[in-house]
Motif scaffolding. Structure first.
Motif, PDB file in Angstrom:
ATOM      1  N   VAL A 277      47.058  51.175  38.794  1.00 22.37           N
ATOM      2  CA  VAL A 277      46.195  51.121  39.606  1.00 22.37           C
ATOM      3  C   VAL A 277      45.534  52.464  39.563  1.00 22.37           C
ATOM      4  CG1 VAL A 277      45.733  51.368  42.173  1.00 22.37           C
ATOM      5  CG2 VAL A 277      47.449  49.828  41.139  1.00 22.37           C
ATOM      6  N   LYS A 278      44.081  52.341  39.408  1.00 19.61           N
ATOM      7  CA  LYS A 278      43.131  53.612  39.293  1.00 19.61           C
ATOM      8  C   LYS A 278      42.436  53.838  40.644  1.00 19.61           C
ATOM      9  CE  LYS A 278      42.436  53.052  34.289  1.00 19.61           C
ATOM     10  NZ  LYS A 278      41.366  53.015  33.310  1.00 19.61           N
ATOM     11  N   LYS A 279      42.271  55.078  41.018  1.00 23.10           N
ATOM     12  CA  LYS A 279      41.729  55.637  41.986  1.00 23.10           C
ATOM     13  C   LYS A 279      40.295  55.513  41.767  1.00 23.10           C
ATOM     14  CE  LYS A 279      40.740  59.998  44.510  1.00 23.10           C
ATOM     15  NZ  LYS A 279      40.930  61.527  44.735  1.00 23.10           N
ATOM     16  N   GLU A 280      39.608  55.055  43.022  1.00 20.44           N
ATOM     17  CA  GLU A 280      38.232  54.925  42.725  1.00 20.44           C
ATOM     18  C   GLU A 280      37.427  56.338  42.818  1.00 20.44           C
ATOM     19  OE1 GLU A 280      34.244  52.974  45.244  1.00 20.44           O
ATOM     20  OE2 GLU A 280      36.330  52.979  46.219  1.00 20.44           O
ATOM     21  N   ALA A 281      36.519  56.525  41.830  1.00 19.58           N
ATOM     22  CA  ALA A 281      36.033  57.726  41.695  1.00 19.58           C
ATOM     23  C   ALA A 281      35.071  58.250  42.823  1.00 19.58           C
ATOM     24  CB  ALA A 281      35.133  57.852  40.372  1.00 19.58           C
ATOM     25  N   GLY A 282      34.861  59.305  43.201  1.00 24.69           N
ATOM     26  CA  GLY A 282      34.005  59.519  44.336  1.00 24.69           C
ATOM     27  C   GLY A 282      32.471  59.886  43.640  1.00 24.69           C
ATOM     28  N   TYR A 283      31.739  59.353  44.052  1.00 22.58           N
ATOM     29  CA  TYR A 283      30.078  59.094  43.745  1.00 22.58           C
ATOM     30  C   TYR A 283      29.383  59.578  44.852  1.00 22.58           C
ATOM     31  CZ  TYR A 283      30.656  57.323  38.864  1.00 22.58           C
ATOM     32  OH  TYR A 283      31.075  57.189  37.562  1.00 22.58           O
ATOM     33  N   SER A 284      28.203  60.428  44.432  1.00 25.39           N
ATOM     34  CA  SER A 284      27.074  60.581  45.669  1.00 25.39           C
ATOM     35  C   SER A 284      25.819  60.344  44.875  1.00 25.39           C
ATOM     36  CB  SER A 284      27.072  62.039  45.939  1.00 25.39           C
ATOM     37  OG  SER A 284      28.220  62.247  46.714  1.00 25.39           O
ATOM     38  N   TRP A 285      24.735  59.672  45.455  1.00 22.80           N
ATOM     39  CA  TRP A 285      23.444  59.230  44.977  1.00 22.80           C
ATOM     40  C   TRP A 285      22.567  60.030  45.698  1.00 22.80           C
ATOM     41  CZ3 TRP A 285      27.504  55.804  45.745  1.00 22.80           C
ATOM     42  CH2 TRP A 285      27.906  55.295  44.442  1.00 22.80           C
ATOM     43  N   ILE A 286      21.343  60.617  45.159  1.00 18.73           N
ATOM     44  CA  ILE A 286      20.267  60.816  45.692  1.00 18.73           C
ATOM     45  C   ILE A 286      18.953  60.172  44.912  1.00 18.73           C
ATOM     46  CG2 ILE A 286      20.156  63.116  44.425  1.00 18.73           C
ATOM     47  CD1 ILE A 286      18.782  64.196  46.617  1.00 18.73           C
TER      48      ILE A 286
ATOM     49  N   TYR B  51      47.057  53.472  48.334  1.00 23.10           N
ATOM     50  CA  TYR B  51      48.106  54.519  47.438  1.00 23.10           C
ATOM     51  C   TYR B  51      47.371  55.761  47.883  1.00 23.10           C
ATOM     52  CZ  TYR B  51      49.796  50.546  44.940  1.00 23.10           C
ATOM     53  OH  TYR B  51      50.429  49.225  44.673  1.00 23.10           O
ATOM     54  N   VAL B  52      46.077  56.005  47.741  1.00 26.43           N
ATOM     55  CA  VAL B  52      45.379  57.076  47.724  1.00 26.43           C
ATOM     56  C   VAL B  52      45.420  57.738  49.279  1.00 26.43           C
ATOM     57  CG1 VAL B  52      43.099  58.428  47.712  1.00 26.43           C
ATOM     58  CG2 VAL B  52      43.789  56.707  45.929  1.00 26.43           C
ATOM     59  N   LEU B  53      45.282  57.070  50.197  1.00 30.23           N
ATOM     60  CA  LEU B  53      45.482  57.483  51.753  1.00 30.23           C
ATOM     61  C   LEU B  53      47.003  57.929  51.840  1.00 30.23           C
ATOM     62  CD1 LEU B  53      43.285  54.808  53.508  1.00 30.23           C
ATOM     63  CD2 LEU B  53      42.828  57.274  53.571  1.00 30.23           C
ATOM     64  N   LEU B  54      48.001  57.269  51.475  1.00 25.69           N
ATOM     65  CA  LEU B  54      49.428  57.471  51.738  1.00 25.69           C
ATOM     66  C   LEU B  54      49.628  58.659  50.903  1.00 25.69           C
ATOM     67  CD1 LEU B  54      52.070  56.634  52.855  1.00 25.69           C
ATOM     68  CD2 LEU B  54      52.572  55.247  50.675  1.00 25.69           C
ATOM     69  N   SER B  55      48.990  58.773  49.634  1.00 24.59           N
ATOM     70  CA  SER B  55      49.327  60.070  48.922  1.00 24.59           C
ATOM     71  C   SER B  55      48.716  61.282  49.676  1.00 24.59           C
ATOM     72  CB  SER B  55      48.709  59.953  47.562  1.00 24.59           C
ATOM     73  OG  SER B  55      48.648  61.035  46.780  1.00 24.59           O
ATOM     74  N   ASN B  56      47.512  60.920  50.058  1.00 18.75           N
ATOM     75  CA  ASN B  56      46.683  62.088  50.719  1.00 18.75           C
ATOM     76  C   ASN B  56      47.737  62.670  51.964  1.00 18.75           C
ATOM     77  OD1 ASN B  56      44.983  62.176  48.975  1.00 18.75           O
ATOM     78  ND2 ASN B  56      43.476  61.227  50.038  1.00 18.75           N
ATOM     79  N   MET B  57      48.054  61.606  52.575  1.00 23.13           N
ATOM     80  CA  MET B  57      48.879  62.024  53.943  1.00 23.13           C
ATOM     81  C   MET B  57      50.155  62.635  53.531  1.00 23.13           C
ATOM     82  SD  MET B  57      50.223  59.128  56.672  1.00 23.13           S
ATOM     83  CE  MET B  57      51.495  58.701  55.750  1.00 23.13           C
ATOM     84  N   TYR B  58      50.988  62.496  52.581  1.00 25.21           N
ATOM     85  CA  TYR B  58      51.922  63.326  52.152  1.00 25.21           C
ATOM     86  C   TYR B  58      51.506  64.650  51.766  1.00 25.21           C
ATOM     87  CZ  TYR B  58      55.055  59.206  52.069  1.00 25.21           C
ATOM     88  OH  TYR B  58      55.538  57.835  52.305  1.00 25.21           O
ATOM     89  N   ALA B  59      50.515  64.654  50.999  1.00 26.24           N
ATOM     90  CA  ALA B  59      49.995  66.139  50.555  1.00 26.24           C
ATOM     91  C   ALA B  59      49.589  66.900  51.801  1.00 26.24           C
ATOM     92  CB  ALA B  59      48.762  65.670  49.728  1.00 26.24           C
ATOM     93  N   GLU B  60      48.960  66.426  52.839  1.00 30.14           N
ATOM     94  CA  GLU B  60      48.591  67.316  54.038  1.00 30.14           C
ATOM     95  C   GLU B  60      49.729  67.607  54.764  1.00 30.14           C
ATOM     96  OE1 GLU B  60      45.819  64.688  55.926  1.00 30.14           O
ATOM     97  OE2 GLU B  60      44.113  64.955  54.834  1.00 30.14           O
ATOM     98  N   SER B  61      50.794  67.007  54.975  1.00 29.98           N
ATOM     99  CA  SER B  61      52.051  67.444  55.415  1.00 29.98           C
ATOM    100  C   SER B  61      52.695  67.993  54.471  1.00 29.98           C
ATOM    101  CB  SER B  61      52.769  66.036  55.742  1.00 29.98           C
ATOM    102  OG  SER B  61      53.251  65.345  54.676  1.00 29.98           O
ATOM    103  N   GLY B  62      52.378  68.303  53.248  1.00 36.86           N
ATOM    104  CA  GLY B  62      52.961  69.263  52.238  1.00 36.86           C
ATOM    105  C   GLY B  62      54.330  68.636  51.590  1.00 36.86           C
TER     106      GLY B  62
END
Length: 858
Positions: free
Chosen positions: A719-728, A691-702
């Motif tokens: 369906v919930k989008k996976e949150a983006g995490y970064s660890w250090i 869903y997220v990839l398809l959504s982003n593809m539409y967004a990039e094409s405007g």
């Protein structure tokens, strides 16, 4: 009750019946005693000497029935009996291992006052020890007024038979201290115990005493010395003793052959067997058992068949040990039909060892169903499985249910056995049931290092880092010394993303201290751990230091280089494998294709795919086809990627379609992307990535209208989008950041650092690429969103929390966006630091000169 009646009614004596003596010597002996007995019957005056001589002869030759009947005849006749008669009949009782009969004779010895006789006393000790009544045997020994070397040797041998090895050595030393000189049989018993325990140092001391006493040339001692050195791994010393032995019995030859086999010197064992035949030594059952085992090790079918013929010729075909050894040999030679035919000759009446051998044979030859059927048949026949049977059948996953076997194990009281418990927990681990495995582990009474290692391996497989490290700490505190397999397991745990990089280095130090860092399994685990933790230089150093490499080492190095963007080095390792003629497997080529994919080497990837199929004869798997789809997709050659999918003999899975969808987003292929998304959603409706990839593809094409539809569909399906995490990791503690995160105690310093970096970045000409913000908001807000991506927050924290110039390692659960990638290159240059970022695709090594190892291709 009179003693005569008691003995006559004893069940052991009632069942005694005459048996045919087969051997030639036995026939001669039987004939001699038959004549002697007849003469005695006809003699009007049965003198005491004749009774004693005849009874002694019967007991010496193991003719228990005749000896017992003669004793009863003497006793019923009312004739006077002396110590020699009781000594002889007690030896018969010891041979029968009949504790009740021994106690009855003990009572009679007390009645007649014979206990002070050393010969009678020694025979009583022998009776109790052979009946496994160690306590009574030792008590009587301690009460004896007079003891000779035979008495001591009898007690020592009894303890040795019952596995009381420490007591054997104590008695041996006490015997010396009390002034009794050991004989050849005493030394043989002591040396046998030392051989079992593998104590070569103490064995050498006893050897010195043997030489001083002039007993080193006697056959029992010589054989025991050879056996001692072989079991201690000192094959050279054993061979010297063997060559110096003037009179070699069949036991001497057998000891050398079995010793060579046990020490992995199969060819030496074969030469010894050949020499044995040249010396015209008649083969015994043990000879055949050892040499057939050798055939199993070497997988020599022709030789096994020849030996099978000799077994029949020598009349040993009914010997169960030899028959089982032959079954194992045929199994190892993959001729299960011959093994099964041998087994069927027993009418399925074999013992538990032969049943277990057959079950194991089927499992070794991919016959899991047959092994399970045989296991069930075994139980129907009333043959009780032992711990080895359970351990073997538990490897028959997935056709066997560990829970069902577990229930049987509990019923038969094997749950607390280390062997069975380890096999059971390993089965649960392979099914991903770490909790069940832990319960089994806790129920094991005496946990050996194998059980600990298996449980650690289970935690490594399920990624339970904290539990594994805690268990390793318990192991060492409990005084158990970890071996190379234990360390290998805990190092695999340290390779997990959630593990601290410092922990892996600590265990590396532990391995060096324990002197196992150069063992193959530890060095391979170290290589993998360093590669997965972003330290490819240390992985490379471990690889170069390896004196010996297995396929795991080669594959790990190729995959490591591939994941770190060093495609040329990965392919150089592959070429070195070819040069050394190392046999490759399917995993090798997955690493090679990954290297080509990350570097955009399409033609090289196609060449290596051809090598895999044509030269190495490896049939492409789903993983290989997935790699080829990834190779073409990242390079933007989506037509070829679809050709691979169309030519696959099976439908493409969600992983392949996700690769296509991600590539469609990058290369602006909306129609194909829509098809890929539909395929994924049909297969996995709850997969947020599609869903997220398809959504982003539409967004990039405007196309914000289509994007809204996708988002609405996600809401409807919950369906919930996976949150983006970064660890250090800083000072052995791991910190997690979300985009726009303000929960950290140092949030003010972190955002101040981000502001400073933003100013310096703009001075270098940086312009935010707002196309990576896939929200319908104005550009100013988009720039603010980019500036607060999770990886940037983690880097800012790392810059203020670590010493200047030290490298940073960031782990991200999503792909790094293009704008962040450009920014991190500049930050690495500004701060003069190496920054390593591990995203879902690969490692990015940002050097202090502002260059990334991926070459901006990811």
């Amino acid at each position: 009750m009179r003693f005569r009646t008691t003995i006559w009614r004893h069940q052991s004596l009632e069942k005694l019946k005459p048996k045919l003596r087969i051997s030639i010597h036995g026939v001669a002996s039987a004939s001699r005693f038959h004549v002697a007995h007849n003469l005695l019957d006809k003699s009007p005056d049965r003198v005491q000497e004749n009774h004693t001589s005849l009874l002694f002869g019967y007991s010496r030759d193991g003719r228990t029935q005749e000896a017992t009947r003669l004793f009863l005849t003497i006793h019923r006749s009312g004739k006077e009996m002396d110590c020699s008669i009781f000594s002889s009949v007690l030896k018969v009782s010891a041979t029968l291992c009949d504790e009740l009969l021994g106690k009855q004779l003990h009572c009679q010895c007390i009645k007649f006052g014979f206990l002070d006789d050393v010969s009678v006393g020694t025979s009583l000790v022998d009776t109790y020890m052979k009946g496994s009544n160690i306590k009574d045997g030792r008590n009587f020994f301690d009460e004896m007024k007079e003891r000779n070397v035979v008495t001591w040797t009898t007690l020592i041998s009894g303890y040795a038979r019952n596995g009381s090895n420490e007591e054997v050595l104590k008695l041996f030393m006490r015997m010396y201290e009390e002034g009794t000189e050991p004989n050849s049989f005493t030394f043989a018993a002591a040396l046998g115990v030392l051989a079992v325990e593998g104590v070569s140092g103490r064995g050498s001391e006893v050897h010195t005493v043997v030489v001083k006493n002039g007993l080193d040339k006697t056959i029992p001692v010589s054989n025991s010395l050879i056996n001692l050195y072989l079991k201690c791994g000192n094959v050279g010393k054993a061979r010297i003793l063997f060559d110096r032995t003037e009179v070699k019995s069949v036991v001497t030859w057998n000891s050398m052959i079995s010793g060579y086999v046990a020490n992995g010197l199969d060819l030496e064992a074969l030469r010894m067997f050949y020499s044995m035949r040249l010396n015209h030594v008649r083969l015994s059952e043990s000879s055949f058992a050892s040499i057939v085992k050798l055939c199993a090790n070497l997988k020599e079918l022709r030789f096994t068949e020849q030996l099978h013929c000799s077994v029949v010729k020598y009349g040993f075909s009914f010997d169960q040990n030899i028959k089982t050894a032959l079954m194992v040999a045929y199994s190892k030679c993959t001729v299960m039909s011959d093994a099964l035919r041998l087994f069927k000759e027993t009418g399925f009446r074999g013992n538990v060892v032969s049943w277990t051998a057959m079950i194991s044979g089927f499992l070794q030859n991919d016959g899991k169903e047959e092994a399970l059927d045989l296991f069930k048949e075994m139980r129907r026949k009333g043959v009780r499985p032992n711990e080895f049977t359970y351990s073997v059948i538990l490897t028959a996953l997935p056709v066997i249910s560990p829970a069902e076997v577990h229930a049987q194990v509990v019923k038969t009281n094997y749950e607390r056995s280390s062997t069975v418990g380890t096999a059971l927990l390993d089965a649960y681990v392979k099914l991903g049931k770490a909790d069940e495995a832990a319960k089994v582990f806790n129920s094991i009474d005496d946990k050996d290092i194998v059980a600990w290692s298996a449980m650690l391996a289970g935690y490594a497989q399920t990624g339970e880092t904290e539990a594994a490290i805690k268990m390793f700490s318990e192991l060492t505190k409990g005084g158990i010394k970890p071996n190379e397999f234990t360390l290998s397991s805990v190092l695999n745990v340290c390779a997990a993303a959630s593990a601290s990089s410092g922990q892996g280095k600590q265990f590396h130090g532990f391995a060096i201290k324990s002197r196992v860092d150069n063992s193959l399994c530890v060095s391979s685990a170290l290589l993998t751990m360093y590669a997965k933790k972003g330290n490819i230089e240390s992985a490379e150093a471990v690889f170069k230091r390896q004196g010996e490499r297995d396929l795991v080492s080669w594959n790990s190095m190729i995959s490591g280089y591939a994941q770190h963007g060093q495609a040329i080095k990965a392919l150089d390792v592959f070429k070195e494998m070819k040069r050394r003629k190392v046999k490759m497997d399917s995993v090798t080529f997955i690493g090679v294709f990954a290297a080509c994919t990350h570097a955009g080497l399409v033609e090289e990837g196609e060449k290596y795919f051809d090598i895999m199929v044509r030269e190495c004869k490896i049939a492409p798997t789903k993983e290989h086809n997935s790699c080829m789809v990834d190779l073409y997709s990242r390079a933007g050659i989506l037509e070829k990627a679809m050709e691979v999918i169309d030519n696959m003999p099976y439908p493409a899975g969600s992983t392949i379609w996700r690769t296509i969808l991600a590539a469609c987003r990058v290369h602006k292929k909306t129609e194909l992307g829509r098809l890929a998304a539909k395929k994924i959603i049909d297969m996995k409706p709850d997969d947020s990535a599609a869903y997220v990839l398809l959504s982003n593809m539409y967004a990039e094409s405007g196309d914000w209208q289509e994007r809204a539809k996708v988002r609405k569909l996600m809401e409807e399906r919950k369906v919930k989008k996976e949150a983006g995490y970064s660890w250090i990791e800083v000072k052995n503690k791991t910190y997690a950041f979300l985009a726009g995160d303000r929960s950290h105690p140092l949030k003010d310093q972190i955002y101040k650092k981000l502001g400073d970096l933003s100013t310096r970045l703009k001075d270098l000409g940086y312009e935010p690429d707002t196309s990576y913000v896939l929200q319908d908001i104005d550009d100013e807000h988009k720039e603010a969103v980019l500036a607060q991506h999770s990886e940037r927050l983690a880097i800012a924290f790392g810059l203020i929390a670590t010493p200047k110039g030290s490298p940073l390692l960031i782990i991200k659960n999503l792909r790094v966006c293009g704008d962040c990638h450009a920014v991190i290159k500049l930050i690495a240059k500004i701060e003069e630091r190496e920054i390593v970022v591990r995203d879902t695709n690969r490692f990015h090594h940002f050097s202090s000169d502002g260059v990334c190892s991926c070459g901006d291709f990811w």
